[in-house]
Design a protein around this motif. Structure first.
Motif, mmCIF file in Angstrom:
data_model
loop_
_atom_site.group_PDB
_atom_site.id
_atom_site.type_symbol
_atom_site.label_atom_id
_atom_site.label_comp_id
_atom_site.label_asym_id
_atom_site.label_seq_id
_atom_site.Cartn_x
_atom_site.Cartn_y
_atom_site.Cartn_z
ATOM 1 N N ALA A 1 49.469 40.342 40.097
ATOM 2 C CA ALA A 1 49.548 41.350 41.156
ATOM 3 C C ALA A 1 48.358 41.262 42.105
ATOM 4 N N ALA A 2 48.596 41.622 43.379
ATOM 5 C CA ALA A 2 47.509 41.718 44.352
ATOM 6 C C ALA A 2 46.615 42.897 43.993
ATOM 7 N N ASP A 3 45.304 42.703 44.117
ATOM 8 C CA ASP A 3 44.375 43.769 43.758
ATOM 9 C C ASP A 3 43.004 43.409 44.316
ATOM 10 N N GLU A 4 42.042 44.317 44.150
ATOM 11 C CA GLU A 4 40.672 43.961 44.472
ATOM 12 C C GLU A 4 40.251 42.807 43.568
ATOM 13 N N ILE A 5 39.516 41.872 44.132
ATOM 14 C CA ILE A 5 39.264 40.602 43.456
ATOM 15 C C ILE A 5 37.902 40.611 42.776
ATOM 16 N N THR A 6 37.898 40.250 41.510
ATOM 17 C CA THR A 6 36.648 40.093 40.772
ATOM 18 C C THR A 6 36.165 38.660 40.920
ATOM 19 N N LEU A 7 34.894 38.506 41.251
ATOM 20 C CA LEU A 7 34.297 37.185 41.406
ATOM 21 C C LEU A 7 33.556 36.792 40.134
ATOM 22 N N ALA A 8 33.368 35.498 39.957
ATOM 23 C CA ALA A 8 32.707 34.990 38.757
ATOM 24 C C ALA A 8 31.272 35.497 38.673
ATOM 25 N N ASN A 9 30.872 35.897 37.485
ATOM 26 C CA ASN A 9 29.485 36.283 37.235
ATOM 27 C C ASN A 9 29.207 36.116 35.749
ATOM 28 N N ASP A 10 28.059 36.567 35.292
ATOM 29 C CA ASP A 10 27.707 36.348 33.887
ATOM 30 C C ASP A 10 28.452 37.281 32.934
ATOM 31 N N GLN A 11 29.352 38.118 33.482
ATOM 32 C CA GLN A 11 30.136 39.023 32.647
ATOM 33 C C GLN A 11 31.633 38.707 32.703
ATOM 34 N N THR A 12 32.013 37.535 33.196
ATOM 35 C CA THR A 12 33.440 37.256 33.401
ATOM 36 C C THR A 12 33.995 36.228 32.417
ATOM 37 N N ALA A 13 33.397 36.122 31.246
ATOM 38 C CA ALA A 13 33.937 35.206 30.233
ATOM 39 C C ALA A 13 35.350 35.602 29.815
ATOM 40 N N TRP A 14 35.732 36.873 30.011
ATOM 41 C CA TRP A 14 37.085 37.327 29.679
ATOM 42 C C TRP A 14 38.151 36.541 30.439
ATOM 43 N N LYS A 15 37.789 36.039 31.631
ATOM 44 C CA LYS A 15 38.757 35.275 32.420
ATOM 45 C C LYS A 15 39.229 34.049 31.655
ATOM 46 N N ASN A 16 38.359 33.537 30.812
ATOM 47 C CA ASN A 16 38.642 32.321 30.066
ATOM 48 C C ASN A 16 39.758 32.496 29.044
ATOM 49 N N GLN A 17 40.114 33.738 28.741
ATOM 50 C CA GLN A 17 41.115 33.989 27.705
ATOM 51 C C GLN A 17 42.425 34.537 28.268
ATOM 52 N N GLU A 18 42.582 34.497 29.579
ATOM 53 C CA GLU A 18 43.789 35.075 30.175
ATOM 54 C C GLU A 18 44.955 34.084 30.165
ATOM 55 N N ILE A 19 46.148 34.620 30.358
ATOM 56 C CA ILE A 19 47.371 33.815 30.306
ATOM 57 C C ILE A 19 47.439 32.892 31.524
ATOM 58 N N ALA A 20 47.875 31.660 31.283
ATOM 59 C CA ALA A 20 47.905 30.637 32.327
ATOM 60 C C ALA A 20 49.287 30.523 32.960
ATOM 61 N N TYR A 21 49.271 30.179 34.248
ATOM 62 C CA TYR A 21 50.489 29.869 34.992
ATOM 63 C C TYR A 21 50.236 28.610 35.821
ATOM 64 N N SER A 22 51.229 27.767 35.879
ATOM 65 C CA SER A 22 51.212 26.668 36.840
ATOM 66 C C SER A 22 51.772 27.216 38.149
ATOM 67 N N TRP A 23 50.977 27.119 39.219
ATOM 68 C CA TRP A 23 51.369 27.668 40.530
ATOM 69 C C TRP A 23 51.987 26.519 41.316
ATOM 70 N N ILE A 24 53.313 26.402 41.266
ATOM 71 C CA ILE A 24 53.941 25.176 41.752
ATOM 72 C C ILE A 24 54.199 25.174 43.251
ATOM 73 N N MET A 25 54.286 26.339 43.883
ATOM 74 C CA MET A 25 54.477 26.318 45.338
ATOM 75 C C MET A 25 54.124 27.651 45.965
ATOM 76 N N ASN A 26 53.709 27.586 47.239
ATOM 77 C CA ASN A 26 53.411 28.778 48.022
ATOM 78 C C ASN A 26 53.478 28.430 49.500
ATOM 79 N N ASN A 27 53.664 29.429 50.339
ATOM 80 C CA ASN A 27 53.601 29.235 51.800
ATOM 81 C C ASN A 27 52.768 30.358 52.406
ATOM 82 N N TYR A 28 51.632 30.585 51.791
ATOM 83 C CA TYR A 28 50.838 31.793 52.018
ATOM 84 C C TYR A 28 50.108 31.836 53.358
ATOM 85 N N TRP A 29 49.458 30.746 53.743
ATOM 86 C CA TRP A 29 48.530 30.775 54.887
ATOM 87 C C TRP A 29 49.271 31.032 56.197
ATOM 88 N N GLU A 30 48.678 31.811 57.093
ATOM 89 C CA GLU A 30 49.400 32.223 58.306
ATOM 90 C C GLU A 30 49.323 31.229 59.448
#
Length: 803
Positions: A731-760
């Motif tokens: 989901a879209a949300d406020e974005i957390t940036l990497a820091n010394d407290q973001t090791a939790w990111k390493n354990q999140e569920i993975a997705y292969s992002w196979i396509m997008n047409n996002y940029w305007e």
């Protein structure tokens, strides 16, 4: 201001190949821009424009210089060399502004070319700059340092992106994975000087949001005064520690901009009025870093994850062709390490086109607003051609090399002998493929569906029968052979075919007269039904809505499915953001999210399961899904009986949609007590851990995929065709940036992002069409072998060739 402040202006032309015009036209532009810079210096020296004394020019990358040398006269080259050695023209020894799609070997070869040029000329510069791009693989820092580049000036473009440390105009030392250091100046936008309106007759507001935006009446120099004083005051307010600041500037307000000596007119005007407080001076990249080298700056370590890597997902078909070209290029390098078997010109062509496709520009500037525009389509097909030409060149070179190993072309009545090659420096156990053309026979017998399973493979040296399985494709029979080969080993095999045995009746009644098997087996033999598949290595069950709901690798010491998974492995997730305004504006307001707050999200629902084949090596299964945004979303599984491995092929018929959209493949795998690593250019990194402070964690661009690794086991996930991966909540949300407290990111569920047409602006608007993406999931207890090597060997495999 109590202390005199210095603003150093670095004039350059930002290289955006295909954003403002045709790619070949941009190449011509940059050759001419260097000639224009030479003319400016000649006009200064001759006295025609004596008032431009002090002008300096920096070539943004070595690609510009390389093309200039290839197209200039000897006299022009000699004059260019004179000005370089005089310190009036500088050369950034970076090759181009790249995405992380480029691999370490190819990019190092391009950096080495710049280094050779510098050494031959006697040019002592050791600096590089980039513009636009929002990050680099950690291995990129190593590649620069190893090629004699000690400094990097980064001009991050904050549009849908962000500089690390959450602040521009900050120097630091970037410690490489092997402990070396690269001095970095994390600068402002590459046309910041243009926002100060230092080029005569311009009006430009981009990052400096103020009262002068859209102002066409206030005197230009008055705006210049207000903005420069305000900018310097803003630096001080944010604790800026230096009495100078670098500012990049272009000759006109455009990417791919010409040199402009008239900049000196404004500089002289400014210094006459305000030079005692803030002095403006043009400087080269090399001379600027001579100042910075005297400073004491902080040291940071980790990956500078790129916010702009996602363009590859807007051209998924071309990116797949590119990834295959990469694999062929590297296979050729392994089979021909001394370059004595292949075609040198094809190697260079492959390298040139691999680099050009991986360059950061992903289309014409109005690709979203005018997807029907002829120039939009011209530039799209040219971009795709880089991947295609790289693949053609890599294929030609590999074909030549394989011919030297004995590969023959098809001919009638050929004895079915084949050579299996292990191109790697390590022992490999894998499945090789050899082909029988549809018109060929084996021992005088033509291949049909009935006798296909009777084909056997024999080791010609030992007479040993090698495990194999045969499948039919559109124009050939593929014989899959399971084999272990020592480093660089070659093995010759021969195919033969037996006679059909007399078919006996099945008296077990496990299959009813309607042909359905739905009784739990009374013995522990292998099982392959629409509900459950089990063999000595793998146990898998399939529910009626999502697909795989249980998956066990029996050799693994822990579960391999993520405990918090919400989608089945390899199932699809589609999302689109409804257009409430127009296709451009809807994308712009997403900011750094890659979807809008009101994005609609759909998960694939299983509609059918079929066992396609069940042989000695693997069971083939089709999981057919219904998914919004697609007419077809089908998962073809190859469940191995000889290893802890599953291969998955995702086939998609994507519908056409102008709205912003994304398509993901769920990869909810894990291992207990493991860490997640992503395979990036020249390094492995742990998302959320091995990153520079305040960098992007929303998605990553991989070379081969990712792996989960504990002290005693690892799970490799190869993403062969789709290099983008993302982790966690979609989901879209406020974005957390990497820091010394973001090791939790390493354990999140993975997705292969196979396509997008996002940029305007310049992403491909229409993702509609037919696609195929391949994945391999393999468990390993071999902790001695380097994991990146395992990744590469799994992706490249063992070669089978007709002899």
């Amino acid at each position: 201001m109590a202390t005199k402040f210095k603003m150093y202006l670095i004039s350059h032309s930002h290289t955006d190949i295909g954003y403002t015009d045709r790619q070949e036209k941009i190449e011509r532009y940059h050759v001419d821009f260097i000639k224009q810079a030479i003319n400016i210096f000649q006009s200064i020296e001759s006295g025609i424009h004596k008032e431009w004394e002090g002008f300096k020019w920096t070539c943004e990358n070595y690609w510009q210089v390389e093309n200039f040398i290839n197209h200039a006269t000897e006299a022009e080259i000699a004059e260019f060399n004179r000005l370089v050695l005089a310190g009036k023209i500088d050369v950034s020894l970076n090759y181009l502004n790249m995405t992380e799609l480029a691999d370490d070997t190819v990019y190092r070869s391009k950096l080495a070319a710049g280094k050779r040029w510098a050494q031959e000329l006697g040019f002592t510069g050791k600096s590089a700059m980039t513009a636009d791009v929002n990050g680099y693989s950690w291995g990129y820092a190593s590649a620069l340092v190893d090629n004699g580049i000690d400094h990097l000036f980064s001009c991050v473009h904050g549009h849908h992106g962000l500089a690390p440390l959450r602040r521009q105009q900050r120097p630091f030392k970037w410690r490489t994975p092997d402990g070396k250091e690269l001095l970095v100046w994390n600068g402002g936008h590459y046309m910041l000087g243009n926002e100060f309106l230092l080029i005569p007759n311009t009006r430009f507001t981009y990052h400096l949001k103020d009262e002068f935006e859209n102002d066409t009446t206030t005197d230009q120099f008055q705006i210049t005064e207000r903005r420069i004083f305000r900018y310097v005051a803003s630096l001080k307010e944010y604790g800026y520690a230096y009495d100078y600041v670098p500012v990049m500037i272009s000759g006109v307000v455009s990417d791919n901009a010409p040199a402009n000596g008239a900049l000196m007119d404004t500089i002289h005007q400014w210094n006459t009025r305000h030079g005692e407080e803030i002095e403006l001076e043009m400087i080269t990249l090399t001379d600027f870093f001579a100042l910075v080298e005297k400073e004491t700056v902080p040291v940071y370590s980790g990956d500078w994850n790129d916010w702009w890597a996602d363009g590859v997902g807007s051209t998924p078909a071309a990116t797949k062709i590119y990834k295959e070209a990469q694999r062929k290029y590297h296979l050729a390098k392994k089979l021909d390490p001394d370059s004595t078997r292949g075609i040198a010109s094809e190697v260079k062509t492959a390298e040139d086109n691999l680099i050009m496709y991986a360059e950061h520009t992903w289309g014409y500037s109005s690709s979203i607003s005018e997807p029907w525009n002829t120039l939009v389509n011209d530039l799209e097909y040219r971009k795709t051609s880089y991947a295609t030409l790289a693949n053609v060149a890599a294929s030609k070179n590999l074909d030549e090399i394989l011919a030297s190993y004995g590969q023959v072309s098809i001919y009638p009545n050929r004895e079915k002998k084949y050579k299996l090659l292990n191109p790697h420096e390590q022992s490999v156990t894998d499945m090789a493929t050899v082909l029988i053309e549809e018109w060929e026979h084996v021992d005088g017998t033509y291949i049909t569906e009935k006798n296909m399973s009777l084909i056997t493979a024999t080791d010609c040296a030992t007479g040993e029968i090698i495990p194999s399985q045969t499948v039919r494709t559109a124009r050939a029979i593929e014989v899959k052979v399971w084999v272990t080969l020592n480093p660089k080993e070659e093995k010759t095999i021969k195919l033969s075919i037996g006679k059909l045995p007399e078919k006996l009746y099945d008296l077990s009644l496990s299959q009813g007269s309607e042909g359905v098997v739905d009784i739990v087996p009374s013995s522990s033999k292998e099982i392959a039904t629409a509900n459950r598949i089990e063999n000595d290595f793998i146990q898998l069950s399939i529910d009626s809505t999502q697909g795989i709901d249980e998956l066990v690798f029996k050799k693994a010491k822990s579960a391999i499915l993520h405990p918090k998974r919400t989608q089945a492995p390899f199932s699809g997730v589609y999302e689109y953001t409804p257009i409430r305004t127009n296709p451009v504006e809807e994308r712009r307001v997403m900011g750094r999210n890659r979807k809008g707050k009101f994005a609609k999200r759909y998960t694939a629902e299983l509609t059918d399961v079929q066992i396609l084949s069940d042989g000695d090596l693997f069971t083939s299964v089709l999981l057919d899904y219904q998914l919004e945004g697609t007419n077809i979303y089908a998962v073809y599984l190859k469940i191995y009986k000889v290893a802890s491995r599953i291969d998955a092929t995702i086939r998609v018929h994507k519908t056409s949609e102008w709205a912003p959209e994304n398509l993901y493949v769920a990869l909810p795998f894990s291992l207990s007590n493991s860490e997640l690593f992503v395979d990036k250019m020249g390094c492995l990194i742990r998302p959320g851990i091995d990153q520079l402070p305040e960098t992007n964690m929303n998605f990553y661009l991989t070379q081969n995929g990712m792996l989960y690794q504990s002290e005693e086991e690892r799970l490799l996930i190869n993403c062969n065709d789709a290099p983008l991966v993302t982790f966690g909540d979609l989901a879209a949300d406020e974005i957390t940036l990497a820091n010394d407290q973001t090791a939790w990111k390493n354990q999140e569920i993975a997705y292969s992002w196979i396509m997008n047409n996002y940029w305007e602006t310049n992403f491909k608007a229409d993702l509609g069409g037919f696609y195929e993406f391949n994945y391999s999931i393999q468990y390993s207890e071999d902790m001695q072998q380097d994991s990146q090597t395992q990744f590469t060997n799994l992706a490249q495999g063992i070669i089978g060739l007709s002899i």
